[in-house]
Design a protein around this motif. Structure first.
Motif, PDB file in Angstrom:
ATOM      1  N   ALA A   1       0.827  -1.203   0.000  1.00  0.00           N
ATOM      2  CA  ALA A   1       0.000   0.000   0.000  1.00  0.00           C
ATOM      3  C   ALA A   1       0.860   1.252   0.000  1.00  0.00           C
ATOM      4  O   ALA A   1       0.590   2.218  -0.704  1.00  0.00           O
ATOM      5  CB  ALA A   1      -0.938  -0.009   1.208  1.00  0.00           C
ATOM      6  N   ARG A   2       1.960   1.222   0.809  1.00  0.00           N
ATOM      7  CA  ARG A   2       2.840   2.386   0.867  1.00  0.00           C
ATOM      8  C   ARG A   2       3.528   2.605  -0.469  1.00  0.00           C
ATOM      9  O   ARG A   2       3.675   3.733  -0.926  1.00  0.00           O
ATOM     10  CB  ARG A   2       3.879   2.201   1.978  1.00  0.00           C
ATOM     11  N   LYS A   3       3.968   1.475  -1.115  1.00  0.00           N
ATOM     12  CA  LYS A   3       4.638   1.584  -2.409  1.00  0.00           C
ATOM     13  C   LYS A   3       3.706   2.196  -3.438  1.00  0.00           C
ATOM     14  O   LYS A   3       4.087   3.069  -4.205  1.00  0.00           O
ATOM     15  CB  LYS A   3       5.116   0.207  -2.855  1.00  0.00           C
ATOM     16  N   THR A   4       2.454   1.744  -3.444  1.00  0.00           N
ATOM     17  CA  THR A   4       1.461   2.290  -4.368  1.00  0.00           C
ATOM     18  C   THR A   4       1.209   3.761  -4.079  1.00  0.00           C
ATOM     19  O   THR A   4       1.108   4.590  -4.980  1.00  0.00           O
ATOM     20  CB  THR A   4       0.150   1.498  -4.267  1.00  0.00           C
ATOM     21  N   SER A   5       1.126   4.088  -2.807  1.00  0.00           N
ATOM     22  CA  SER A   5       0.875   5.469  -2.415  1.00  0.00           C
ATOM     23  C   SER A   5       2.026   6.376  -2.836  1.00  0.00           C
ATOM     24  O   SER A   5       1.797   7.476  -3.348  1.00  0.00           O
ATOM     25  CB  SER A   5       0.675   5.529  -0.902  1.00  0.00           C
ATOM     26  N   ASN A   6       3.261   5.931  -2.626  1.00  0.00           N
ATOM     27  CA  ASN A   6       4.415   6.736  -3.023  1.00  0.00           C
ATOM     28  C   ASN A   6       4.484   6.908  -4.539  1.00  0.00           C
ATOM     29  O   ASN A   6       4.829   7.979  -5.043  1.00  0.00           O
ATOM     30  CB  ASN A   6       5.698   6.079  -2.518  1.00  0.00           C
ATOM     31  N   ARG A   7       4.163   5.833  -5.260  1.00  0.00           N
ATOM     32  CA  ARG A   7       4.179   5.925  -6.721  1.00  0.00           C
ATOM     33  C   ARG A   7       3.110   6.896  -7.203  1.00  0.00           C
ATOM     34  O   ARG A   7       3.363   7.698  -8.098  1.00  0.00           O
ATOM     35  CB  ARG A   7       3.942   4.536  -7.322  1.00  0.00           C
ATOM     36  N   ARG A   8       1.949   6.825  -6.588  1.00  0.00           N
ATOM     37  CA  ARG A   8       0.872   7.739  -6.971  1.00  0.00           C
ATOM     38  C   ARG A   8       1.254   9.178  -6.648  1.00  0.00           C
ATOM     39  O   ARG A   8       0.975  10.090  -7.426  1.00  0.00           O
ATOM     40  CB  ARG A   8      -0.410   7.351  -6.233  1.00  0.00           C
ATOM     41  N   LYS A   9       1.884   9.375  -5.502  1.00  0.00           N
ATOM     42  CA  LYS A   9       2.316  10.718  -5.117  1.00  0.00           C
ATOM     43  C   LYS A   9       3.330  11.272  -6.108  1.00  0.00           C
ATOM     44  O   LYS A   9       3.271  12.445  -6.492  1.00  0.00           O
ATOM     45  CB  LYS A   9       2.920  10.683  -3.711  1.00  0.00           C
TER      46      LYS A   9
END
Length: 276
Positions: free
Chosen positions: A2-10
């Motif tokens: 979830a964090r990886k996805t969130s950072n990529r989206r950011k």
């Protein structure tokens, strides 16, 4: 995950935001670049323009041909004068609509907003004839009046929105303490709505500063602001790109600086009441 996805989206959103910002600012940036080129270099291809000699020649010629500071002072007086006059009218009007609403308050607000949808050219002839008969053509007073009238619906709508976010109990407490209508508006309501009033003032100053239609049609020389100063470099013989860019840069520089230093106040005022 979830964090990886969130950072990529950011990261994607950040790149996208900077790309959109650059696209919006690029015309201004290119205008500034052309202002430091000669007329011969300004019409070359983009790569040739960037590699050509940088010079202040266009700024010197613009200042020699036109009195920039006279146009600048006209813009300052007209923009701030029209907005201050609109605030003097708009604050009591918005107070009445926010705290003493009537059956037709919303209808009046919608009618005021609908006036902004009418093309300005539709009322040009009657306003021009009235200004001619009243001796207001090519005067700062005339432009202050017409720009005040043009921006008054926006001023009242913005102030109405801010005032509606102020709890009516505070005003009731002030009345119980003996505050009259004047004291209620000046010493209770206005200080609480400072962010909203400030953002209203700044936004409408920018709108007045950029107004070209009325300034070009109701002025000639004496009261001509910076919009007329820019238009002077468009002639039947063609466009003088370097000089036009220099004039445009000189015209937009003050409002860009004002916007840069007041951006926090603008954001605070425009989001006033959005988060409780």
């Amino acid at each position: 995950m979830a964090r990886k996805t969130s950072n990529r989206r950011k990261l994607v959103m950040t790149v996208l935001a900077w790309s959109i910002g650059f696209l919006i600012f690029f015309p201004i940036l290119w205008t500034i670049i052309l202002s430091f080129k000669s007329e011969g270099d300004a019409i070359k291809t983009p790569l040739q323009v960037l590699s050509s000699h940088w010079t202040f020649e266009s700024y010197a010629l613009v200042q020699e041909r036109s009195n920039y500071f006279r146009h600048f002072m006209n813009s300052v007086i007209i923009s701030f004068g029209s907005v201050i006059l609109a605030l003097i009218i708009g604050i009591p009007s918005a107070w009445a609509m926010a705290f003493v609403p009537g059956k037709r308050t919303k209808d009046v607000l919608m009618w005021m907003l609908s006036t902004k949808m009418m093309p300005a050219v539709g009322v040009l002839i009657p306003i021009y004839l009235m200004f001619r008969d009243w001796g207001l053509l090519d005067t700062r007073t005339g432009l202050i009046i017409v720009l005040c009238l043009m921006n008054l619906p926006i001023v009242i709508w913005m102030l109405y929105t801010y005032f509606k976010e102020i709890p009516s109990e505070i005003l009731e407490a002030a009345r119980m303490d003996g505050a009259g209508l004047r004291s209620e508006i000046l010493y209770v309501l206005t200080p609480m709505a400072v962010p909203g009033i400030a953002s209203t003032l700044l936004l409408n100053v920018i709108l007045s500063w950029n107004e070209a239609f009325w300034t070009l049609n109701l002025t000639a020389a004496k009261a001509a602001p910076l919009t007329a100063f820019i238009a002077a470099y468009s002639s039947p013989e063609g466009l003088f790109y370097a000089k036009l860019s220099a004039a445009s840069t000189l015209a937009i520089a003050p409002i860009l600086i004002l916007g840069w230093f007041s951006q926090k106040q603008l954001v605070r005022g425009l989001t006033f009441g959005a988060v409780k």
